[in-house]
Design an enzyme around this catalytic site. Structure first.
Site, PDB file in Angstrom:
ATOM      1  N   GLU A  78       5.392  -6.336   7.538  1.00 35.73           N
ATOM      2  CA  GLU A  78       4.221  -5.754   6.916  1.00 35.73           C
ATOM      3  C   GLU A  78       2.975  -5.929   7.790  1.00 35.73           C
ATOM      4  OE1 GLU A  78       1.681  -3.862   4.785  1.00 35.73           O
ATOM      5  OE2 GLU A  78       3.705  -4.025   3.946  1.00 35.73           O
TER       6      GLU A  78
ATOM      7  N   SER B 208       4.290   2.364   4.005  1.00 35.48           N
ATOM      8  CA  SER B 208       5.464   1.575   4.392  1.00 35.48           C
ATOM      9  C   SER B 208       6.769   2.308   4.139  1.00 35.48           C
ATOM     10  CB  SER B 208       5.464   0.236   3.643  1.00 35.48           C
ATOM     11  OG  SER B 208       4.329  -0.530   3.975  1.00 35.48           O
TER      12      SER B 208
ATOM     13  N   HIS C 292       0.332  -8.336   3.845  1.00 39.00           N
ATOM     14  CA  HIS C 292      -0.343  -7.121   3.383  1.00 39.00           C
ATOM     15  C   HIS C 292      -1.836  -7.399   3.202  1.00 39.00           C
ATOM     16  CE1 HIS C 292      -1.259  -3.628   0.836  1.00 39.00           C
ATOM     17  NE2 HIS C 292      -0.098  -3.117   1.207  1.00 39.00           N
TER      18      HIS C 292
ATOM     19  N   ASP D 186       5.377  -2.122  10.220  1.00 38.79           N
ATOM     20  CA  ASP D 186       5.520  -0.879   9.456  1.00 38.79           C
ATOM     21  C   ASP D 186       4.362   0.075   9.705  1.00 38.79           C
ATOM     22  OD1 ASP D 186       3.635  -2.393   8.111  1.00 38.79           O
ATOM     23  OD2 ASP D 186       4.483  -2.070   6.118  1.00 38.79           O
ATOM     24  N   HIS D 187       3.178  -0.460   9.941  1.00 39.14           N
ATOM     25  CA  HIS D 187       2.001   0.379  10.231  1.00 39.14           C
ATOM     26  C   HIS D 187       0.859  -0.498  10.714  1.00 39.14           C
ATOM     27  CE1 HIS D 187       0.395  -1.112   6.405  1.00 39.14           C
ATOM     28  NE2 HIS D 187       1.497  -0.692   5.811  1.00 39.14           N
TER      29      HIS D 187
END
Length: 627
Positions: A290, A332, A445, A505-506
């Protein structure tokens, strides 16, 4: 001489105002109608100032004006909104105008937040995803900026004015008292506005020559769609797109041929090199981390390594330092999709929510044919982003969510990374080889407020109190959990015959809080810019360390790993939108907003850009079901 009040206003003049006679009296009675239009137009311009802005936390009216392609279209949509106040009578009209202003302002404020988070406005598709909001409110509120007060500052002022002036003017105009007059005015405004929008649509969209200038068209770049439709027009068009999903989406034989031609033309057909089959027969474990950005890899802050465990993997890993996030509105879940299918996500909304039953020639399906057992393991609920339903249909034999774990420590979105990786360890160790496990982490996150007990870095000054400092603490915690997990796999012997692929994921802290990062003093150059880069590390015990500078992205991971696992290209090359990064002459990546990174000739950009639209068509039409 006319008598005067103590305020110097003639009695006759005041009576004229109260009766609403004359032009001045009419304008006085309609003050809120025109003020509402003006305020909504100003707010539209402010909102458009955030579109494509390098700093989406500063009001830039000039940029806002430039970003509204068709100003009359913008005004026409706002007129339609304001016209609904004519359906109310007497002073109720004024309160309806205030409510309409409030609702539009509320929408615009959340548009501003969402465009900072995803590069797009709020979508009706999000109605399908409301379950995702359960643990996201802290992250959402962290995206508001002080400038967002502009979307609501006028509401309390107008409310006070309505109360203070309630006895000053008698609203005697037919547009307040006469139903017939109000209906005539309402339908006149609606017909003129809708007629103008329709005529413009026919002139520009039907007979126009450039999709860049279309009013109603889902452009590959969301910002272009917003600019052309205007803020309110975008939401109207978005509703149309939403309801069109309920109709079967069919594509022509020509469209199918065009999609296949694009995929086939992308294939380079190069001779095999030394990387082909180097992992043949090995287990595959993918760990999607994450919010892991590339800029922290190998870096230290105040003398402390941020990612010591990932840095250790580099000693026996292939490290891709120009690997980019290509997610769209599915965030995600789009990373889950691209990693396992090598297909771009749909242009609007979340692919997993809109099209969870679309079939693909996926990585788990291909690996199952080669004797692999396949599992997707998440520490969150299976309904989150609808990932469980979607990944089952993508081809995983088993999907495991939070219901299978003891929720003994929850951080933000779900089970903490420490608890998750500790509990899942035995599942991985006891699994019969060969296997493919796809796993994700959650604890890093946003808004990057790691509990104090897990903050191991000793940070000082402004950095310690900043979102960037919080990000460092969050990533450092997750990195430590990954390190412990890998050590346990190593002790069990599983790692001797397992390939581990780790990536983010990003992008995140630069995506959401770049304005804050730029203002941290003192600063360091290495943390100021990340530009959507995420790290990709492919680790195999005993492997020689190597750094690959080739530019690529998330749709490239599947063909790259399958190539290295020794699976013949004929099994997947005619269905993937990505390319094998270990055997390519290309050096580019296409991002979800249509931007390129790396080296791409201008003459080829238009052709490559078609891939975004073709992937959208393929997913919506279930193009791959017979592939």
């Amino acid at each position: 001489m006319m008598a005067k009040t103590s305020y110097g206003v003639t009695v006759a003049y005041r009576r004229s105002l109260k009766r609403g006679t004359g032009l001045l009296g009419y304008l006085l009675q309609e003050w809120l109608f025109f003020l509402t239009l003006a305020m909504l137009l100003i707010k539209s311009i402010v909102l458009m100032g955030f579109v494509n802005s390098s700093n989406q936390s500063l009001i830039d009216m000039s940029r806002g004006l430039k970003n509204i392609t068709y100003m009359p279209i913008c005004v026409a949509f706002l007129l339609i909104i304001a016209a609904f106040s004519l359906l109310a009578r007497n002073r109720g009209r004024l309160w309806v105008l205030l409510i309409l202003n409030f609702l539009c302002s509320f929408l615009f404020a959340f548009d501003a937040v969402y465009i900072r988070a995803s590069g797009n406005f709020l979508s009706t598709q999000l109605l399908r995803q409301t379950g995702n909001l359960n643990n996201l409110w802290d992250s959402i509120f962290a995206m508001f900026r002080p400038c967002d007060i502009v979307f609501g500052f006028d509401i309390p002022i107008i409310a006070v004015l309505l109360i203070v002036t309630r006895n000053l003017v008698e609203y005697s105009s037919p547009l307040f008292t006469n139903l017939k007059a109000r209906l005539i005015a309402f339908f006149t405004i609606i017909l003129i506005s809708v007629g103008y929008i329709t005529a413009s649509h026919i002139a520009i969209d039907v007979y126009g020559s450039s999709k860049n200038d279309y009013i109603f068209y889902t452009h590959w770049n969301p910002a272009q769609t917003i600019r052309n439709t205007s803020p309110m027009g975008y939401h109207v068009y978005d509703c149309y797109v939403f309801f069109s999903d309920f109709k079967p989406y069919n594509i022509s034989d020509k469209d199918r041929a065009d999609i296949q031609s694009w995929i086939d033309k992308k294939n380079e057909k190069l001779p095999p090199d030394s990387y082909k089959g180097i992992y043949k027969g090995k287990n595959l474990l993918i760990l999607q981390v994450e919010s892991l950005e590339n800029f922290v890899i190998g870096k230290s802050v105040d003398g402390q390594e941020i990612t010591p465990s990932l840095n250790k993997l580099l000693s026996n890993g292939i490290y891709f330092d120009n690997y980019y996030a290509q997610i769209n509105e599915g965030t995600s879940s789009d990373a889950d999709l691209m990693t396992n299918t090598s297909v771009f996500p749909v242009r609007k909304g979340s692919t997993f929510f809109r099209f969870p039953y679309t079939r693909y020639n996926s990585m788990p399906a291909i690996m199952e044919k080669h004797g692999y057992s396949t599992k997707a393991i998440h520490p969150d609920n299976g309904e989150y982003w609808n990932w469980m339903e979607a990944l089952k249909n993508i081809g995983f034999q088993q999907c495991i969510d939070s219901k299978s774990f003891s929720m003994d420590e929850v951080i933000f979105l779900g089970l903490s990374d420490g608890s998750f990786l500790r509990q899942v360890k035995d599942t991985v160790i006891k699994q019969k080889a060969p296997f493919y496990n796809f796993m994700v982490t959650l604890s890093s996150h946003s808004p990057f407020e790691m509990p104090q007990r897990h903050q191991k870095l000793k940070l000082e000054g402004a950095l310690a109190e900043s979102r960037l400092g919080g990000y460092f603490q969050s990533i450092n915690y997750t990195d430590g959990c990954i390190g412990t997990f890998i050590d346990e796999l190593d002790k069990s012997g599983v790692l001797d015959n397992t390939v581990l692929a780790v990536y983010g994921d990003h992008d995140s802290v630069h995506k959401y809080f770049n304005d804050e990062i730029q203002n941290i003093k003192p600063s360091q150059d290495w943390w100021l810019d990340n530009d959507k880069r995420i790290p990709l590390i492919i680790y195999s015990k005993g492997q020689q360390a190597q750094t690959i500078h080739t530019t690529g992205g998330q749709i490239d991971l599947m063909p790259t790993l399958l190539y290295m696992l020794g699976i013949d290209e004929s099994e997947y090359e005619n269905t993937v939108f990505g390319r094998n990064l270990m055997n390519t002459r290309e050096d580019y990546v296409l991002l979800s907003n249509g931007e390129f990174r790396g080296n791409m000739a201008e003459s080829r950009k238009a052709e490559i850009l078609q891939g975004l639209e073709y992937a959208d068509m393929a997913i919506r039409s279930d193009y791959f079901k017979n592939k």
